[in-house]
Structures are given as structure tokens and as C-alpha cells.
Design a protein around this motif. Structure first.
Motif, mmCIF file in Angstrom:
data_model
loop_
_atom_site.group_PDB
_atom_site.id
_atom_site.type_symbol
_atom_site.label_atom_id
_atom_site.label_comp_id
_atom_site.label_asym_id
_atom_site.label_seq_id
_atom_site.Cartn_x
_atom_site.Cartn_y
_atom_site.Cartn_z
ATOM 1 N N ASP A 419 -36.139 -40.488 13.138
ATOM 2 C CA ASP A 419 -34.661 -40.401 13.622
ATOM 3 C C ASP A 419 -33.680 -41.346 12.357
ATOM 4 O O ASP A 419 -32.673 -41.026 12.342
ATOM 5 N N LEU A 420 -34.511 -42.302 11.727
ATOM 6 C CA LEU A 420 -33.555 -42.979 10.677
ATOM 7 C C LEU A 420 -33.040 -42.104 9.404
ATOM 8 O O LEU A 420 -32.249 -42.312 9.049
ATOM 9 N N ARG A 421 -33.818 -40.811 9.712
ATOM 10 C CA ARG A 421 -33.460 -40.101 8.419
ATOM 11 C C ARG A 421 -32.522 -39.079 8.931
ATOM 12 O O ARG A 421 -31.715 -38.025 8.246
ATOM 13 N N LYS A 422 -32.345 -39.047 10.439
ATOM 14 C CA LYS A 422 -31.617 -38.145 11.062
ATOM 15 C C LYS A 422 -30.002 -38.665 11.456
ATOM 16 O O LYS A 422 -29.182 -37.846 11.388
ATOM 17 N N TYR A 423 -30.014 -39.985 11.572
ATOM 18 C CA TYR A 423 -28.799 -40.662 12.042
ATOM 19 C C TYR A 423 -28.284 -41.580 10.847
ATOM 20 O O TYR A 423 -28.979 -42.622 11.053
ATOM 21 N N GLY A 424 -27.575 -41.104 9.975
ATOM 22 C CA GLY A 424 -27.271 -42.318 8.989
ATOM 23 C C GLY A 424 -28.030 -42.678 7.939
ATOM 24 O O GLY A 424 -27.986 -43.686 7.790
ATOM 25 N N SER A 425 -28.809 -41.631 7.371
ATOM 26 C CA SER A 425 -29.921 -42.176 6.525
ATOM 27 C C SER A 425 -29.299 -42.627 5.187
ATOM 28 O O SER A 425 -28.037 -42.263 4.825
ATOM 29 N N THR A 426 -29.712 -43.826 4.580
ATOM 30 C CA THR A 426 -29.414 -44.459 3.436
ATOM 31 C C THR A 426 -30.598 -44.369 2.376
ATOM 32 O O THR A 426 -31.741 -44.620 3.041
ATOM 33 N N ARG A 427 -30.093 -44.478 1.013
ATOM 34 C CA ARG A 427 -31.250 -44.644 0.254
ATOM 35 C C ARG A 427 -31.716 -46.149 0.514
ATOM 36 O O ARG A 427 -30.709 -46.979 0.718
ATOM 37 N N HIS A 428 -33.191 -46.292 0.399
ATOM 38 C CA HIS A 428 -33.281 -47.724 0.866
ATOM 39 C C HIS A 428 -34.898 -47.900 0.292
ATOM 40 O O HIS A 428 -35.481 -46.967 -0.143
ATOM 41 N N ALA A 429 -34.926 -49.376 0.048
ATOM 42 C CA ALA A 429 -36.418 -49.614 -0.612
ATOM 43 C C ALA A 429 -36.791 -50.864 -0.073
ATOM 44 O O ALA A 429 -36.225 -51.521 0.689
#
Lengths: 463, 463
Positions: A419-429
């Protein structure tokens, strides 16, 4: 009770010299002659103890002289300077009150005990110099980590300890249950009936808070976790514990470079904080536990950390394969001997190694354009090797799903994560720092059992 | 990435007004007309969002206008003051880059969702106003607690989570095991063969770090724990969770009075810190969650806490027995209705109730001279009742052993704990603060499931 601490006396001695003061503490040593005696007292607030001088003018002179090491006392007297002695001052006692006697079989006599022996009395070992120093540094380090992240606006997230997911291999996890072990309920087809367990399903102790942490980074942007994690690995080494603490920051709108900058800043901040706030303890470690410690840490603080890709690092290491037990070639995971060679011999300072082969790293790491390596990073430091491991995360739904399929994982089991990649995904680390490994690094202590108050290892769960 | 945070804009707007800036965040709402549009963006760093104005001069105007709520964007533009609007400024966008789109079925649409529904999407709820506020306050509260104790020289101790002791009743504990549940190994006499378990014995998750904490207080004088604790109670209420965090300070050379002073100072410190560092969030709670919240907290900070013995309190309450569901008489444990009556109606401020009947308190509490009551203390606050429970500990070996025998406990099972009374015992005291109860108190949130990121309760262990 209105007692001054020995720390206060050392920090502000001018204020207390020649004043009547009262302190409380535990007897480290005592010796007497006919008409007077000396007691060395530690009150746990400061690494240095305080000397108490008492004389037969005190009614209970004989009783005092009979005390054993370990007794708790409250001393009223005058603080006087002792310019000729190695300690800066002492108390001339007007009153020594025995708060709690110590039985003659007190296990900590005034001699050097081995760390092995002290592990058998984990409830008493914090009363020794070494463990006073270790556990004060542990406390200060924990605080320095919180302070670092809070000052930068990071949100501290308590990710759960009990989990129903087993992403990193159930074989190494502890199971958590309220089922009756004497008589485990079974379903009709003979399986364990977890519907009757407390949570209605099979649960374990977490091995990482990262996936949960990512959900909060996609809401707060910058977050960190700091909590216990568990591994049921049957490895009886000086570096493994079944229960340990981890710090896992996660940053959104951020890439691998941001991740490295954060890790470098954090390490420098923590080292600086501990050296400033526990100088006596650090001097002790440097003298008695690990001779090069302070130089090494100061070098870390003042260096710009080097950067090298895994591929470049392997090329460098291959030239020295004759020196290694495990030979290096592209595709193998780096061993501690390789990591230390890189940071100690090649770079002579901390180094970030990036872009590891995908096959030796976790499914969630961001695939590089070469489709062979992922945006992973390990931070290697002299004296220890890897201290931090992290990565940029795969933020593309399709790529993540493809990688999971490749590895035989089901996306349905990770719906919240998808879901995190489906709804407003951001590059993150983000990265993980093993807290105990950090303490070992800061103190020079070489066994993880000696930096955890009550360590849990294979066949060992005392107190 | 070099992005300004919305917090920075609000805190230092003079610096950024009329400057070109870049921010990143998630779309809370979006509306457009033919030639321009408005986006409300939150970046998780500040409670207030930022308005972005964009126009059809942007190449991707149509694409922007089609975005769904929840999308992640990076906006470059000029920050301009908006003296006529309710918000102090807005960004006039020169560039709106879509970092991550949001699928049309995004579960958080721009409407009010019930807390019940939001619990089913615990990975997304921190993106809502309420949960942004709750979990920022949770983070700040945790930090305030560390800061309070560290500034006073307390040593933070990580007491163990996995334990082989079951002092407070094994029935309510979770068992931790690596035994094969499908086929539990048995000894010859048919018992579970815990010799084959990971630790070689039966182990559980801790219900309190206090006894371990006491060992460190007898070395460092002042310590605190802050870590997870577990209860396998089958109680499905708004105030119980199976996994929660506790703070347990323990102080040596200290009595019940010192304990109360510490608890009062800590509560006041934490409330003050949160009100100063999350004023927007606290205003939100005061308006939308709990109308009297800020007044109530301010009253706690400015009051001297009252003191009353249990015996006196019972006398006061007995006069109002007609008002209570449970009637009060000497010997019964106080219920929340009694506690709230005392603090809200009788004292109209926080109150410490001390010296409870020994039979309703734990074995380790110090016996008073009357041999009927123990030196226990509960701190009651308006709006909630008990928030802190503590005691002076029995420091006399013989009295402790006698009390344990009275209760059918074996001193051999607590040898380490008895040792503290044998070797340099000191009067000492401590208390426990349930962290989640504290967050509920600070926010006015009424269900413990809404102050834990991923709550664990009976039959509920999601994510």
C-alpha cells in the motif's frame, strides 16, 4: 533524603569545600589503624569515589571498622581539600551511619574479578568500576541517540514487539503463545489450533521494526525506532544475543546519499556526546580495556567518511586475497576480516560501501539500473567492521512485486507494505544500528554479554 | 534531497517569504478550476498544512489536477504572505512534480473517518490529523521522560524482556519458546521438556522491570527503565493492551516522600514539555477530542499535589457511599470512581494516596510500623484516576523474608533480590508509570488502541 552526590562534589567543589555536607554510598574499601580509619565510598553518581576519614572520636568507631565491603553508609562531615593526595578532597567524618551492613560473604571483594565470574552475579556487577562505566555509557548513548533524532524533528515510533509476520525467516524467531504446552490444542486435521491462541493466530517476537517504521515515515517523513528485537539463532558467540536493542531511522523524500549523511552525522554526534559526558569512564576504558580507543573514536569524529561501491571494494580486496581466510570475489558477502581491512588498511577511516549484489541483500532494497546491484549501504568503522546497515527502499510497486515474486514471496502477505507504494510513494531510505554493537564500539568491551545488564543467550536466561 | 520542511516555514517565515523554496509532502486535498488550482499539502513535520497554488502555466497542469488525495509531490515555488486568508502564507508553484501517485481507492478520503475504521488501516492512519497529533505527542512525551531523568543524572537501564521468573502470576504471561508446537518434546514423566527450549528452561515475557531495576539502583543510586511490558490478560477494554510501555524509576537512599516528590516533578515536567513543544496538537485535542484538556493539564502543573493516607481517604469516601457503584470500606481496593471522586471533588487537584492495606499490595512494599499497612503510594489525577503507582521497598532482609513466607513465596526463587537486602541495603523506593495511560491523559484520547501505533489486544495482532 537530602544527600549531596559525589558527582556534585566533583563538579562544583569550590562550593562545598570546608562545608559540612552529607553523602550516602557504598563502601568500596576500608582500612583502619588504632585511632582512625579510611573508607572509600562510591555512590553510583560518579566514576571517582570519595575518601572518608573517621576517627575514634566517633561513638561507633569500632562498629564502623568492622564493616565489610559493600555496606551502605551515610556520612556527615566536612569536605576538605587534599592537595598532597591523588584525590582532590576527602570528607572528615563527624558521623558515619550504617544504612545497611554487608554480609562477610559479599561476592565483590577488593580484588580483580574476571568478566566471566561477574556474569554469574549480574545483579551485583554494576557495583564494579568496569560495569559502572559500561552501563553509564550505555545510558548516555541511548540518550544521545534520542537527542540527535529529536533535535532534528524525527518522530520516535514504538513499533510492535509481538508480530504475526515472519518476513525474515520464522526459523530464527521466538514464538509467543498462551497455549497450554502440556496439551497443545489441535484442529481436526492435526495442526496446532492457533485460533485458540491469545491473538487467534501464530505470533512471534519481532526481528526488526523496519517495515512498520516505513509506514510512519510515509506520514511523518522522518522517524526512528529504538526498541528491543529478538533472534532465536543458536549461535554462542561474543557478538550475538537473543535479545538486543536496535535503532532504525527511516526517512522519506530521501535517497541513499541522504541516508549516509544521516548515519555519519549520527555516529559523530553520539561519540562526541559520550566523550563529553563520560570523560572519566572513557579514560578508564582507554587505559584498562582497549588502549587505542580514544584515538580511534576521535579519528572517526574528525574524518569525512569514505565512499566506495561494493564492486570497487571487491577489486581492492582481491589484490590482498592472500591475507584473508575467506577469499573475496564479486558476489560474496564481505566478512569482518574484509571489512576491517578496507576501513583500517585501505581507507584508514570509516567507509560506506554501497551497491551490493542483489542476491546477498533483502527484498525491499531498491534495484539499481544495472539490475544486478541494489542501493544498499554498510558503514564500516576501524576496530569492528560493519556497524550500520541500510538501504534505499524499493518505492516502485511493480519492481517490488516483481522482486518478491522472484524470491517466492507473496505480495498478499505484505499488503500494508505494498500500500505504501500504491498511495503516495516517495523515495525513502533507512538504516539499522545494533545498539549493543554500538556500545561495544564505544567502550572497547569485546563480549556482548558485558554490555547488556541481564543478557539472554542460548541456554542463559538468569534473573 | 534538499527540501524545506513545513515546520521550518512556520517557525521562521520571515526568512522564507518571497523566496523560492522547494518542499515535499502528501496531498490532503486538491481542487481546481479551469486555469488554476489549490493543493493542501502536509509533510508530516508540522500539524498545519501548506497551501499550494498552481496554474495552467505549468506544463503538467492537467496531470496535477487529476491527482488523488494521498499523492506525494515535490513543489518548487515562491512563498507569499496571504494576510487575508486564514493561513499565513502559501506557495505559488513554479513546478509541481509528482513523486508518487495515489490510487483512486485511497482509503483516506477528505471526510471524517471513525476511529474504529482507522484502526483497520493502522499503516495509513498516522496520515490523518488526529493520529499525526497523537503520535507526535507520543514521541515528544517519550523524549520528555528521558530528558527529565537524564538531566537529573538517572541511569537508563534496559531490563530484560524475556524472563524466567514469574513473580506476578504466570497465568497472565506470554510464554516464549522455540519448541516445536506441533510436537512438543516431553520428558520421561510426561512433562514438557524445557531443557530442549532455547534457554533450557521455561521463559515468558516480562510484566515489570522493577526487581531488575532495583539491582541497578543499588549500584547507581538513581535509575529508570523505559521499555515494553506484556500482559496476557483476556480483557477487552479501552484501557488494556497486551503490549505496552512502562517507565519505572527506582531511587536509593530515598523514602516514600522522595518518591512522591520525584513523581510530581516528573508529571509537571512532561506536561510542560509537551504543551510547549506541541501547542498546535494540544489545541487540536482541546477543540476536537476533549474540551477541558488544556485547563486540566495547566491545573496539574500549577498545583501542589495533595497528600492523604488511604485510611483518611476511606473515611472521606465513606461519607459519599451513596454515590458509588462499589461501596468503600477500609480494606477494599479503590476503584476508578473513588479515585476520581477524591481528586476531582474532594481535592480538586492531583493527590497522592499513601499507606494502603498490605493485603491489597505487592509483597515487596515496605511494612509500616502498624503492621497493617505498607508504604505504597498511588498518584491520582483529575479526569483519569490513578496514573502512577509506587512504593518504598522493604529493605529489611528478615521482614521481607517473613512477608514472602506469609504469602507462600520461596526466597530461593528470589535469591538475587534477597541479596540486595544482604549486601549494603538502603532504603529505596520507586514507581511505575504506564506510558500509554500517560499519553491518553495528555491527549484526551479514550481508547488505548488509538495511542499505540500497532496495538496488540486479545485476538488482534495486525501488521
Amino acid at each position: 533524603m537530602d544527600l549531596l552526590t559525589i558527582r556534585e562534589l566533583y563538579k562544583d567543589q569550590e562550593k562545598y569545600l570546608d562545608q559540612e555536607i552529607t553523602i550516602g554510598g557504598w563502601v568500596r574499601s576500608i582500612r583502619d589503624s588504632k585511632s582512625f580509619g579510611f573508607i572509600v565510598v562510591n555512590d553510583g553518581t560518579y566514576f571517582q569515589p570519595l575518601q572518608v576519614v573517621y576517627s575514634d572520636k566517633l561513638d561507633n568507631f569500632a562498629e564502623i571498622s568492622k564493616m565489610n565491603v559493600g555496606a551502605a553508609i551515610i556520612v556527615k562531615g566536612t569536605l576538605v581539600a587534599t592537595p598532597q593526595a591523588k584525590q582532590p578532597f576527602e570528607i572528615q567524618a563527624e558521623e558515619v551511619q550504617i544504612e545497611g551492613a554487608s554480609a562477610p560473604d559479599y561476592p565483590l571483594q577488593k580484588k580483580r574479578h574476571s568478566f566471566e565470574y561477574l556474569r554469574t552475579i549480574s545483579h551485583l556487577r554494576p557495583r564494579t568500576n568496569t560495569f559502572q562505566a559500561v552501563f553509564r555509557v550505555r545510558s548516555l548513548t541511548a540518550y544521545a541517540i534520542h537527542k540527535f533524532f529529536q533535535e532534528r524533528g524525527f518522530v520516535y515510533v514504538h513499533t510492535p514487539l509481538i508480530t504475526a509476520s515472519d518476513c525474515e525467516g520464522a526459523g530464527e524467531m521466538f514464538q509467543v503463545t498462551t497455549l497450554d504446552m502440556d496439551n497443545v490444542p489441535k484442529t481436526d486435521d492435526g495442526k496446532v489450533d492457533y485460533a485458540q491462541d491469545f491473538f487467534g493466530k501464530q505470533t512471534s517476537l519481532t526481528v526488526s521494526g523496519q517495515l512498520n517504521g516505513e509506514t510512519y515515515a510515509q506520514a511523518f517523513r522522518n522517524i526512528y525506532t529504538f526498541g528491543p528485537t529478538f533472534r532465536a539463532e543458536n549461535s554462542n558467540t561474543t557478538r550475538h544475543a537473543a535479545e538486543f536493542w536496535m535503532i532504525e531511522p527511516e526517512i522519506a523524500f530521501a535517497d541513499l546519499e541522504d541516508n549516509m549523511e544521516l548515519a555519519e552525522a549520527m555516529l559523530k554526534y553520539v561519540i562526541t556526546y559520550v566523550m563529553e559526558n563520560a570523560p572519566e569512564e572513557m579514560k578508564f576504558f582507554n587505559s584498562f580495556v582497549d588502549k587505542g580507543l580514544i584515538d580511534r573514536l576521535e579519528n572517526v569524529v574528525s574524518s569525512d567518511f569514505a565512499r566506495v561501491t561494493y564492486t570497487e571494494a571487491v577489486e581492492m580486496l582481491e589484490k590482498h586475497n592472500d591475507k584473508f581466510d575467506y577469499k573475496v570475489s564479486w558476489g560474496v558477502d564481505l566478512q569482518t576480516e574484509h571489512e576491517r581491512y578496507l576501513t583500517e588498511q585501505v581507507f584508514k577511516r570509516p567507509v560506506f560501501v554501497t551497491d551490493y549484489p542483489k542476491d546477498i541483500k533483502a527484498f525491499y532494497m531498491k534495484m539499481n539500473d544495472d539490475n544486478k546491484t541494489v542501493a544498499a549501504v554498510d558503514c564500516l568503522v576501524p576496530g569492528i567492521g560493519e556497524i550500520i546497515g541500510g538501504s534505499q527502499r524499493e518505492d516502485d510497486y511493480e519492481k517490488l512485486a516483481a522482486r518478491m515474486e522472484e524470491l517466492g514471496m507473496k505480495t498478499e502477505d505484505y499488503q500494508f507494505y505494498m500500500d505504501l507504494r500504491k498511495y503516495g510513494s516517495t523515495r525513502h531510505a533507512g538504516f539499522g544500528l545494533g545498539f549493543e554493537r554500538c556500545i561495544m564500539y564505544l567502550t572497547g568491551m569485546s563480549n556482548i554479554r558485558d554490555v547488556i545488564p541481564f543478557p539472554r543467550t542460548v541456554n542463559n536466561c538468569e534473573l
